[in-house]
Write a protein that holds these residues in place. Structure first.
Motif, mmCIF file in Angstrom:
data_model
loop_
_atom_site.group_PDB
_atom_site.id
_atom_site.type_symbol
_atom_site.label_atom_id
_atom_site.label_comp_id
_atom_site.label_asym_id
_atom_site.label_seq_id
_atom_site.Cartn_x
_atom_site.Cartn_y
_atom_site.Cartn_z
ATOM 1 N N GLU A 1 31.684 31.056 46.223
ATOM 2 C CA GLU A 1 31.682 31.931 45.056
ATOM 3 C C GLU A 1 32.448 31.267 43.911
ATOM 4 O O GLU A 1 33.597 30.857 44.081
ATOM 5 N N THR A 2 31.823 31.185 42.769
ATOM 6 C CA THR A 2 32.485 30.581 41.619
ATOM 7 C C THR A 2 33.416 31.592 40.953
ATOM 8 O O THR A 2 33.325 32.802 41.191
ATOM 9 N N GLU A 3 34.283 31.072 40.122
ATOM 10 C CA GLU A 3 35.219 31.936 39.405
ATOM 11 C C GLU A 3 34.479 32.955 38.544
ATOM 12 O O GLU A 3 34.942 34.085 38.353
ATOM 13 N N ALA A 4 33.287 32.572 38.062
ATOM 14 C CA ALA A 4 32.505 33.460 37.197
ATOM 15 C C ALA A 4 31.736 34.516 37.984
ATOM 16 O O ALA A 4 31.094 35.384 37.398
ATOM 17 N N GLY A 5 31.777 34.420 39.327
ATOM 18 C CA GLY A 5 31.101 35.410 40.146
ATOM 19 C C GLY A 5 29.747 34.983 40.670
ATOM 20 O O GLY A 5 29.086 35.739 41.381
ATOM 21 N N GLY A 6 29.323 33.773 40.351
ATOM 22 C CA GLY A 6 28.051 33.272 40.849
ATOM 23 C C GLY A 6 28.227 32.492 42.142
ATOM 24 O O GLY A 6 29.255 32.602 42.819
ATOM 25 N N VAL B 1 39.041 25.338 45.976
ATOM 26 C CA VAL B 1 38.332 26.437 46.629
ATOM 27 C C VAL B 1 39.286 27.142 47.589
ATOM 28 O O VAL B 1 39.765 26.540 48.554
ATOM 29 N N ALA B 2 39.556 28.412 47.322
ATOM 30 C CA ALA B 2 40.402 29.210 48.215
ATOM 31 C C ALA B 2 39.543 29.680 49.383
ATOM 32 O O ALA B 2 38.555 30.390 49.185
ATOM 33 N N THR B 3 39.902 29.265 50.580
ATOM 34 C CA THR B 3 39.080 29.593 51.740
ATOM 35 C C THR B 3 39.703 30.712 52.562
ATOM 36 O O THR B 3 40.923 30.820 52.677
ATOM 37 N N HIS C 1 37.663 29.195 42.500
ATOM 38 C CA HIS C 1 36.510 29.400 43.365
ATOM 39 C C HIS C 1 36.957 29.953 44.717
ATOM 40 O O HIS C 1 38.092 29.718 45.156
ATOM 41 N N ARG C 2 36.048 30.677 45.393
ATOM 42 C CA ARG C 2 36.382 31.301 46.673
ATOM 43 C C ARG C 2 35.357 30.954 47.746
ATOM 44 O O ARG C 2 34.166 30.828 47.467
ATOM 45 N N ASP C 3 35.857 30.821 48.958
ATOM 46 C CA ASP C 3 35.028 30.608 50.147
ATOM 47 C C ASP C 3 35.419 31.702 51.148
ATOM 48 O O ASP C 3 36.051 31.434 52.166
ATOM 49 N N PRO C 4 35.092 32.969 50.832
ATOM 50 C CA PRO C 4 35.625 34.107 51.591
ATOM 51 C C PRO C 4 35.280 34.116 53.073
ATOM 52 O O PRO C 4 36.074 34.594 53.893
#
Length: 229
Positions: A97-102, A150-152, A175-178
């Motif tokens: 997931e990008t910071e912009a939500g995409g 990337v925060a995982t 960015h996120r890697d939930p």
């Protein structure tokens, strides 16, 4: 697991040999049903094996030994923990997931050298090294190089933003890697973890744990990976 290859790439003799074997089996009138089954299974196994070996990818190309030696010579201090791969390794194809939500994948960044950093809001060493990564981005970031953070795992976006604000970082992405899909596919077992990816999109080096990324050694390695001029 059987490798699947396009029909036009399959050797035509495979089908001929299998059909010949099956025809021979059925023409033998006295052959029992069980023997026919075994023959059919054998034919399928032969076909699968031939398809597998005809469709295997070529072995990964090894890195230039002289290039590796050059990079090894630049490693001092914390950078001695940086492991350079003798052969480039594929990266994750999972999206994050990008910071912009995409959504994006690592393949979206082909064409430039990437320093990919996996971190989390609860990671104390991440807090220590993140400003150094920000310094690298400030000095080298552009069309040839980028630091991607990337925060995982489970990381609240608000907590991530607060994390960056508290350490004075404003030039790195949130960015996120939930689901940890990217980290899992890349075999990341601890944080922080930093991966260097070349312009072709392959992993060429990895460092586990925090490091002094704003050191002269780290900068020399980054400069050596960038195009001359």
């Amino acid at each position: 697991m059987i490798a699947s290859t396009p029909a036009e790439n399959r050797p035509p003799h495979i089908w001929f040999e299998v059909s010949l074997l099956m025809s021979f089996a059925f023409e033998r009138k006295k052959m029992s049903r069980s023997k026919l089954v075994y023959t059919a299974l054998a034919a399928i196994a032969i076909m699968a094996g031939l398809l597998y070996y005809s469709g295997r990818d070529a072995a990964p190309q090894e890195a230039d030994p002289a290039r590796l030696a050059e990079l090894e010579a630049l490693k001092t201090g914390d950078m001695k923990k940086l492991v350079l791969h003798k052969s480039p390794q594929p990266v994750s194809t999972a999206s994050y997931e990008t910071e912009a939500g995409g959504e994006a994948t690592l393949a979206d960044h082909k064409g430039k050298t990437i320093l990919l950093n996996f971190w989390a809001t609860w990671c104390a060493p991440c807090r220590k090294e993140m400003p150094m990564l920000a310094e690298l981005q400030a000095e080298y970031g552009g069309e040839d190089f980028e630091v991607i953070t990337v925060a995982t795992g489970r990381n609240d976006p608000a907590a991530m933003k607060r994390f960056f604000e508290e350490i004075g970082v404003d030039n790195l992405p949130l960015h996120r890697d939930p689901s940890s899909a990217v980290a899992r596919e890349m075999g990341v077992l601890g944080l922080p973890a930093t991966v260097l990816i070349d312009e072709s999109g392959d992993e060429i080096a990895r460092l586990l744990g925090d490091a002094h990324w704003s050191s002269d050694s780290a900068k020399a390695i980054i400069e050596a990976l960038l195009p001359e001029g």
